[in-house]
Design a protein around this motif. Structure first.
Motif, PDB file in Angstrom:
ATOM      1  N   THR A 281       6.432   1.375  -8.726  1.00  0.00           N
ATOM      2  CA  THR A 281       5.500   0.386  -9.252  1.00  0.00           C
ATOM      3  C   THR A 281       6.150  -0.989  -9.334  1.00  0.00           C
ATOM      4  OG1 THR A 281       4.408   2.104 -10.548  1.00  0.00           O
ATOM      5  CG2 THR A 281       4.010  -0.181 -11.203  1.00  0.00           C
ATOM      6  N   VAL A 282       7.373  -1.042  -9.817  1.00  0.00           N
ATOM      7  CA  VAL A 282       8.086  -2.309  -9.911  1.00  0.00           C
ATOM      8  C   VAL A 282       8.329  -2.891  -8.516  1.00  0.00           C
ATOM      9  CG1 VAL A 282      10.305  -3.350 -10.570  1.00  0.00           C
ATOM     10  CG2 VAL A 282       9.132  -1.807 -12.136  1.00  0.00           C
ATOM     11  N   LEU A 283       8.694  -2.054  -7.572  1.00  0.00           N
ATOM     12  CA  LEU A 283       8.917  -2.542  -6.203  1.00  0.00           C
ATOM     13  C   LEU A 283       7.628  -3.086  -5.589  1.00  0.00           C
ATOM     14  CD1 LEU A 283      11.311   0.192  -4.784  1.00  0.00           C
ATOM     15  CD2 LEU A 283      11.873  -2.167  -5.362  1.00  0.00           C
ATOM     16  N   ALA A 284       6.513  -2.412  -5.834  1.00  0.00           N
ATOM     17  CA  ALA A 284       5.231  -2.890  -5.309  1.00  0.00           C
ATOM     18  C   ALA A 284       4.853  -4.226  -5.948  1.00  0.00           C
ATOM     19  CB  ALA A 284       4.136  -1.853  -5.564  1.00  0.00           C
TER      20      ALA A 284
ATOM     21  N   GLN B 162       6.887  12.714 -12.355  1.00  0.00           N
ATOM     22  CA  GLN B 162       8.184  12.052 -12.193  1.00  0.00           C
ATOM     23  C   GLN B 162       8.018  10.562 -12.530  1.00  0.00           C
ATOM     24  OE1 GLN B 162       9.092  12.967  -8.136  1.00  0.00           O
ATOM     25  NE2 GLN B 162       9.845  15.014  -8.626  1.00  0.00           N
ATOM     26  N   THR B 163       7.958  10.284 -13.825  1.00  0.00           N
ATOM     27  CA  THR B 163       7.621   8.927 -14.253  1.00  0.00           C
ATOM     28  C   THR B 163       8.707   7.915 -13.915  1.00  0.00           C
ATOM     29  OG1 THR B 163       8.451   9.449 -16.455  1.00  0.00           O
ATOM     30  CG2 THR B 163       6.080   9.639 -16.094  1.00  0.00           C
ATOM     31  N   GLY B 164       9.949   8.307 -13.912  1.00  0.00           N
ATOM     32  CA  GLY B 164      11.031   7.362 -13.605  1.00  0.00           C
ATOM     33  C   GLY B 164      10.910   6.804 -12.196  1.00  0.00           C
ATOM     34  N   ILE B 165      10.716   7.679 -11.246  1.00  0.00           N
ATOM     35  CA  ILE B 165      10.554   7.249  -9.850  1.00  0.00           C
ATOM     36  C   ILE B 165       9.225   6.513  -9.680  1.00  0.00           C
ATOM     37  CG2 ILE B 165      10.425   8.053  -7.457  1.00  0.00           C
ATOM     38  CD1 ILE B 165      13.177   8.369  -8.679  1.00  0.00           C
TER      39      ILE B 165
ATOM     40  N   ILE C  63       0.836  -1.203   0.000  1.00  0.00           N
ATOM     41  CA  ILE C  63       0.000   0.000   0.000  1.00  0.00           C
ATOM     42  C   ILE C  63       0.870   1.252   0.000  1.00  0.00           C
ATOM     43  CG2 ILE C  63      -1.667   1.332   1.366  1.00  0.00           C
ATOM     44  CD1 ILE C  63      -2.800  -1.423   2.274  1.00  0.00           C
ATOM     45  N   PHE C  64       1.907   1.259   0.811  1.00  0.00           N
ATOM     46  CA  PHE C  64       2.829   2.387   0.914  1.00  0.00           C
ATOM     47  C   PHE C  64       3.507   2.662  -0.429  1.00  0.00           C
ATOM     48  CE2 PHE C  64       7.097   3.989   2.156  1.00  0.00           C
ATOM     49  CZ  PHE C  64       6.713   5.130   2.829  1.00  0.00           C
ATOM     50  N   LEU C  65       4.033   1.628  -1.067  1.00  0.00           N
ATOM     51  CA  LEU C  65       4.717   1.795  -2.348  1.00  0.00           C
ATOM     52  C   LEU C  65       3.751   2.217  -3.447  1.00  0.00           C
ATOM     53  CD1 LEU C  65       7.119  -1.274  -2.238  1.00  0.00           C
ATOM     54  CD2 LEU C  65       7.770   1.130  -2.124  1.00  0.00           C
ATOM     55  N   THR C  66       2.540   1.681  -3.425  1.00  0.00           N
ATOM     56  CA  THR C  66       1.550   2.055  -4.428  1.00  0.00           C
ATOM     57  C   THR C  66       1.161   3.521  -4.293  1.00  0.00           C
ATOM     58  OG1 THR C  66       0.705  -0.208  -4.410  1.00  0.00           O
ATOM     59  CG2 THR C  66      -0.712   1.485  -5.379  1.00  0.00           C
ATOM     60  N   TYR C  67       1.008   3.973  -3.062  1.00  0.00           N
ATOM     61  CA  TYR C  67       0.681   5.389  -2.837  1.00  0.00           C
ATOM     62  C   TYR C  67       1.779   6.290  -3.418  1.00  0.00           C
ATOM     63  CZ  TYR C  67       0.448   9.873  -0.502  1.00  0.00           C
ATOM     64  OH  TYR C  67       0.428  11.217  -0.259  1.00  0.00           O
ATOM     65  N   PHE C  68       3.031   5.956  -3.137  1.00  0.00           N
ATOM     66  CA  PHE C  68       4.117   6.795  -3.643  1.00  0.00           C
ATOM     67  C   PHE C  68       4.256   6.690  -5.158  1.00  0.00           C
ATOM     68  CE2 PHE C  68       5.609   7.047   0.776  1.00  0.00           C
ATOM     69  CZ  PHE C  68       5.773   8.411   0.843  1.00  0.00           C
ATOM     70  N   ALA C  69       3.951   5.532  -5.735  1.00  0.00           N
ATOM     71  CA  ALA C  69       3.993   5.412  -7.194  1.00  0.00           C
ATOM     72  C   ALA C  69       2.953   6.331  -7.830  1.00  0.00           C
ATOM     73  CB  ALA C  69       3.746   3.960  -7.604  1.00  0.00           C
ATOM     74  N   VAL C  70       1.727   6.311  -7.309  1.00  0.00           N
ATOM     75  CA  VAL C  70       0.669   7.173  -7.851  1.00  0.00           C
ATOM     76  C   VAL C  70       1.028   8.639  -7.641  1.00  0.00           C
ATOM     77  CG1 VAL C  70      -1.747   7.858  -7.556  1.00  0.00           C
ATOM     78  CG2 VAL C  70      -1.123   5.441  -7.592  1.00  0.00           C
ATOM     79  N   ASP C  71       1.595   8.960  -6.489  1.00  0.00           N
ATOM     80  CA  ASP C  71       1.983  10.339  -6.188  1.00  0.00           C
ATOM     81  C   ASP C  71       3.062  10.834  -7.152  1.00  0.00           C
ATOM     82  OD1 ASP C  71       1.923  12.718  -4.528  1.00  0.00           O
ATOM     83  OD2 ASP C  71       3.894  12.061  -3.764  1.00  0.00           O
TER      84      ASP C  71
END
Length: 57
Positions: free
Chosen positions: A35-38, A27-30, A13-21
């Protein structure tokens, strides 16, 4: 000793939130990195669940 599954779900959930943010801020690279980490964490959780099912049998 591995982490409990609820910690993994919280991390997903944490990683998904930061990916969407990151995607929303342009900042598509980050965003792709998060997204890959999630997705990798989802894979780990599924492997843990399968391993637990095998151990119960």
């Amino acid at each position: 000793m591995s982490m409990p599954k609820y910690v993994d779900f919280a991390l997903i959930i944490f990683l998904t939130y930061f990916a969407v943010d990151r995607f929303s801020k342009g900042q598509t690279g980050i965003g792709i990195l998060f997204t890959v980490l999630a997705l990798m964490n989802v894979f780990v959780v599924t492997m843990k669940i399968q391993q637990d099912k095998k151990e119960k049998k």
